[in-house]
Design a protein around this motif. Structure first.
Motif, PDB file in Angstrom:
ATOM      1  N   THR A  42       1.369  -5.538  12.304  1.00  0.00           N
ATOM      2  CA  THR A  42       0.192  -5.408  13.152  1.00  0.00           C
ATOM      3  C   THR A  42      -0.131  -3.932  13.340  1.00  0.00           C
ATOM      4  O   THR A  42       0.723  -3.155  13.774  1.00  0.00           O
ATOM      5  N   VAL A  75     -11.374 -12.226  13.273  1.00  0.00           N
ATOM      6  CA  VAL A  75     -11.098 -12.970  14.501  1.00  0.00           C
ATOM      7  C   VAL A  75     -12.046 -12.550  15.625  1.00  0.00           C
ATOM      8  O   VAL A  75     -12.317 -13.325  16.546  1.00  0.00           O
ATOM      9  N   LEU A  84     -10.057 -20.876  16.154  1.00  0.00           N
ATOM     10  CA  LEU A  84      -9.379 -19.875  15.340  1.00  0.00           C
ATOM     11  C   LEU A  84      -8.966 -20.444  13.991  1.00  0.00           C
ATOM     12  O   LEU A  84      -9.185 -19.811  12.945  1.00  0.00           O
ATOM     13  N   LEU A 119      -5.827 -10.594   9.448  1.00  0.00           N
ATOM     14  CA  LEU A 119      -6.443 -11.086  10.676  1.00  0.00           C
ATOM     15  C   LEU A 119      -6.948  -9.878  11.458  1.00  0.00           C
ATOM     16  O   LEU A 119      -6.163  -9.096  11.993  1.00  0.00           O
ATOM     17  N   CYS A 122      -7.526  -9.187  16.815  1.00  0.00           N
ATOM     18  CA  CYS A 122      -6.829 -10.310  17.450  1.00  0.00           C
ATOM     19  C   CYS A 122      -6.668 -10.185  18.956  1.00  0.00           C
ATOM     20  O   CYS A 122      -6.196 -11.129  19.598  1.00  0.00           O
ATOM     21  N   GLU A 123      -7.014  -9.056  19.536  1.00  0.00           N
ATOM     22  CA  GLU A 123      -6.593  -8.771  20.901  1.00  0.00           C
ATOM     23  C   GLU A 123      -7.067  -9.790  21.930  1.00  0.00           C
ATOM     24  O   GLU A 123      -6.352 -10.093  22.891  1.00  0.00           O
ATOM     25  N   VAL A 126      -4.860 -13.142  21.504  1.00  0.00           N
ATOM     26  CA  VAL A 126      -3.539 -12.722  21.052  1.00  0.00           C
ATOM     27  C   VAL A 126      -2.535 -13.864  21.077  1.00  0.00           C
ATOM     28  O   VAL A 126      -1.728 -14.011  20.143  1.00  0.00           O
ATOM     29  N   CYS A 129      -3.414 -16.300  18.215  1.00  0.00           N
ATOM     30  CA  CYS A 129      -3.090 -15.687  16.925  1.00  0.00           C
ATOM     31  C   CYS A 129      -1.586 -15.687  16.692  1.00  0.00           C
ATOM     32  O   CYS A 129      -1.113 -15.925  15.573  1.00  0.00           O
ATOM     33  N   ALA A 147      -2.272  -7.851  10.538  1.00  0.00           N
ATOM     34  CA  ALA A 147      -3.175  -8.046  11.664  1.00  0.00           C
ATOM     35  C   ALA A 147      -3.615  -6.704  12.237  1.00  0.00           C
ATOM     36  O   ALA A 147      -2.917  -5.693  12.108  1.00  0.00           O
ATOM     37  N   SER A 149      -5.026  -5.265  16.045  1.00  0.00           N
ATOM     38  CA  SER A 149      -5.160  -5.683  17.432  1.00  0.00           C
ATOM     39  C   SER A 149      -4.959  -4.482  18.336  1.00  0.00           C
ATOM     40  O   SER A 149      -4.216  -3.564  18.002  1.00  0.00           O
ATOM     41  N   LEU A 153       1.019  -8.728  18.830  1.00  0.00           N
ATOM     42  CA  LEU A 153       1.007 -10.187  18.934  1.00  0.00           C
ATOM     43  C   LEU A 153       2.276 -10.703  19.597  1.00  0.00           C
ATOM     44  O   LEU A 153       2.296 -11.801  20.137  1.00  0.00           O
TER      45      LEU A 153
END
Length: 721
Positions: A42, A75, A84, A119, A122-123, A126, A129, A147, A149, A153
């Protein structure tokens, strides 16, 4: 940050880049390597920092290693977590018309595939995800997930790559800073013929620093060149959120403006997180958890909750944890801080928070003053240095808020040890002069501010300012019965007499001050400095016996209490005395140790005194080196310019320098004399100290003295080494 379009067919519908990728070579390599060894990576960081762009560039680089390609699932536009799975199915171009849950379909379809799934954004989902990624990675051994974010995650096996803003200062030997290069690239797209030259380059560099190197902000600023000059954009940065609008209409909505980009993070925070974000905006620069708990607690926010909230804000990339030893420290990018400050101003809690912030840092200063005398001096210097931006903010608040002028006097006066001991004479005078002008009534706080001001002015050689403020302090102390202020005023009047070439008068004043200090039971670094200065006054009169006696008292007291700063000055006096006695080897050793200790505190005055004495010693003895003596004089000249009037304008302090110059001029050719001085004057502080401590010029310098404009094989002043 430009728009993207899907690439038809092939191994995966990664978007094609429509603007150039600038910088980030090291981060790109690091991310590619991380994805190569971890199944879930991430990229975290604040809004607009370039997470998506970096992830997509890395995915494009790695796509060839995945038989089933690399795929992007955006996302960000998905608001409902229940949608999602559908979004990911669509990104993978998988279809299913059954009523099965999307996750079941994904698990089945991906079980035997070798693919890279990106992805992005994503935040805000979260948790959803994390659940999806965990299920997919367990079911599909050949799948890897990259990811992006604003917070992690927190899924099993997750590896993080925190992404910082672009560099705003150039790396050594690598030309322009990355943020400047990005601005130039985007500016050229909207303003044909744009060049980084002269004042334009300086303006761009300033812009990028003001924007913290955040790529989104830099790109939006560059886009304003359609209608404004670089100078006009810089002038309007005070209202940056109003200015930086009108980004690419095809970009995601959250990237349209800087306010929107940051507001996206704000919307993802809980009410308590938003409250802490706004309250933390009172800090300038870094802060530690203790400070945050004290300053931000109250009015609905319990101090015991601050730790968890800080952790959450770090996780969401609102706060950044700073590297370093000691207690954990945090900071908020200036752009995010200003956003929080905007929210803080909408309520009525700002004055309370800024006063609590001031009170905390007044405590930091007061504790530093106590610990300045003792073995923790280096730690105290470092702690105060780290607090410096917040101390400035506290001083500014006290000076701007009606009724807080006395607190401004207290804070500026208490910080004397920082102004003097770590090379901030000019800044100290700035704050003290402002505070004294606002608070003319004769209080204890004003008395202290007066003698501190006189002390700083004396060290700068400004006796026209020093003498009247010290006399005012002495007069007020007599009128109010403030014996402590009287002792300090008399002491600093002795300093003024010493640099005013009145050593006999100075000795009388130092002895009077020491009598007062003894009567008060005062023992601290100031008292030790009075003893050192009394020793110098005796030495300047040729009284070596009394001079050495006072130096011995300083040495013994410093060793007993672990005091190092005053000891550094005592070593200078001891070196001065040893040279007068003809003990050149011991004099050199003492002068070098004096320089080493003063360099530890970044005390420019102590450093330059030792350096000038070492220059004179380099002209003496069987191993005399006139060229090196002149190099050290050049380095000392540069340092004096940063301190104040060279040698305080004093004949007594200037004597060794003039003698050294006379000897060097007699023994060197005119070209050598000038070249050596130029060489020394270009040495940065650390390089100059290292040269004085470790040795002289290289053979090449001796054989070919540098011409004007040459670097002489050492860093230019101000350059990074």
């Amino acid at each position: 940050m430009g728009s993207t379009s899907a690439a038809p067919g092939g191994r995966g519908p990664l978007p094609a880049e429509v603007t150039s990728f600038v910088g980030r070579a090291a981060e790109l390599d690091a991310l590619a390597a991380l994805v190569g060894r971890a199944r879930l990576v991430t990229v975290t960081g604040p809004g607009g920092v370039g997470k998506s762009r970096l992830a997509l560039r890395a995915a494009a680089r790695l796509a060839g290693g995945f038989p089933d390609g690399a795929h992007l699932a955006e996302v960000g536009p998905v608001r409902d977590p229940l949608l999602l799975g559908h979004a990911v199915l669509e990104a993978l171009r998988l279809t299913d018309h059954t009523a099965r849950p999307p996750l079941d379909v994904l698990v089945e379809q991906l079980a035997d595939r070798e693919a890279l799934l990106v992805l992005d954004g994503c935040e805000h989902l979260v948790d959803a995800c994390a659940e999806l990624v965990d299920a997919l990675l367990r079911a599909a051994p050949g799948l890897r997930v990259l990811a992006t974010s604003r917070q992690s995650l927190r899924a099993a096996g997750e590896h993080l790559l925190p992404l910082a803003p672009l560099a705003v200062e150039p790396a050594a030997g690598r030309g322009e800073a990355e943020a400047v290069l990005l601005f130039a690239d985007r500016a050229a797209a909207v303003l044909p013929g744009f060049r980084l030259e002269g004042r334009v380059r300086d303006g761009v560099a300033l812009l990028c620093r003001r924007l913290d190197g955040i790529p989104l902000a830099v790109e939006l600023a560059a886009g304003r060149l359609r209608a404004l000059s670089v100078e006009q954009v810089a002038a309007r940065l005070e209202d940056r959120f109003r200015l930086l609008t009108g980004g690419d209409r095809t970009a995601p909505a959250r990237h349209q403006t800087l306010r929107t980009a940051i507001g996206w993070s704000h919307e993802l925070c809980t009410m308590q997180e938003r409250s802490l974000w706004a309250r933390l905006a009172v800090f300038a620069g870094g802060f530690d958890l203790d400070a945050a708990e004290y300053v931000c607690a109250g009015n609905g926010l319990d101090a015991d909750d601050v730790l968890e909230l800080v952790d959450s804000l770090v996780d969401k990339s609102v706060l950044e944890r700073l590297d370093g030893e000691g207690p954990a420290r945090f900071r908020m990018l200036d752009t995010l801080r200003e956003y929080g400050a905007g929210w803080l101003r909408t309520g009525d809690d700002e004055p309370r928070l800024r006063r609590r912030h001031r009170d905390w840092y007044l405590g930091v200063a007061a504790w530093g003053e106590v610990e300045w005398f003792g073995p923790r001096q280096p730690e105290t210097a470092e702690r105060t240095r780290l607090a410096h931006p917040n101390l400035r903010a506290a001083l500014e608040f006290s000076l701007a808020e009606p009724g807080e002028e006395q607190q401004a006097l207290v804070l500026a006066g208490t910080l004397w040890y920082f102004w003097v001991g770590t090379g901030h004479l000019g800044e100290g005078r700035h704050w003290l002069d402002r505070a004294l002008a606002l608070a003319p009534e004769p209080t204890d706080a004003r008395a202290k501010a007066l003698w501190v001001t006189g002390y700083l002015a004396t060290l700068q050689g400004d006796l026209d300012r020093a003498r009247p403020v010290l006399e005012e302090c002495r007069r007020q102390a007599l009128e109010t019965g403030d014996d402590r202020a009287l002792a300090y005023a008399v002491h600093r009047q002795g300093c003024a007499a010493l640099i005013g070439d009145e050593p006999a008068r100075a000795a009388e004043l130092f002895e009077e001050a020491l009598w007062h200090y003894d009567a008060l039971g005062e023992l601290n670094s100031n008292v030790l400095m009075a003893m050192f200065e009394l020793a110098l006054a005796h030495l300047f009169q040729g009284d070596e016996a009394n001079g050495r006696a006072w130096m011995e008292r300083v040495r013994e007291t410093c060793e007993e209490h672990g005091e190092q700063w005053a000891y550094g000055y005592c070593l200078y006096a001891m070196a001065f005395a040893r040279r007068q006695a003809g003990d050149l080897g011991r004099a050199r050793a003492l002068a070098r140790e004096s320089m080493r200790l003063n360099h530890l505190f970044r005390d420019l005055l102590g450093i330059v005194l030792a350096m000038d004495l070492l220059a004179l010693l380099a002209t003496e003895g069987p191993r005399a080196d006139l060229f090196e003596a002149r190099v050290l004089q050049g380095a000392a000249h540069r340092l004096w310019r940063a301190v104040g009037t060279p040698f305080f304008g004093s004949r007594s302090f200037n004597g060794p320098h003039l003698e050294c110059e006379r000897r060097a001029r007699a023994g060197l050719t005119e070209e050598e004399h000038a070249a050596a001085f130029r060489l020394g004057s270009r040495l940065a502080l650390d390089a100059a100290v290292r040269r004085a401590l470790e040795g002289g010029p290289s053979p090449r310098e001796r054989e070919t003295p540098p011409r004007s404009g040459d670097r002489g094989g050492v860093p230019l002043a101000g350059q990074r080494e």
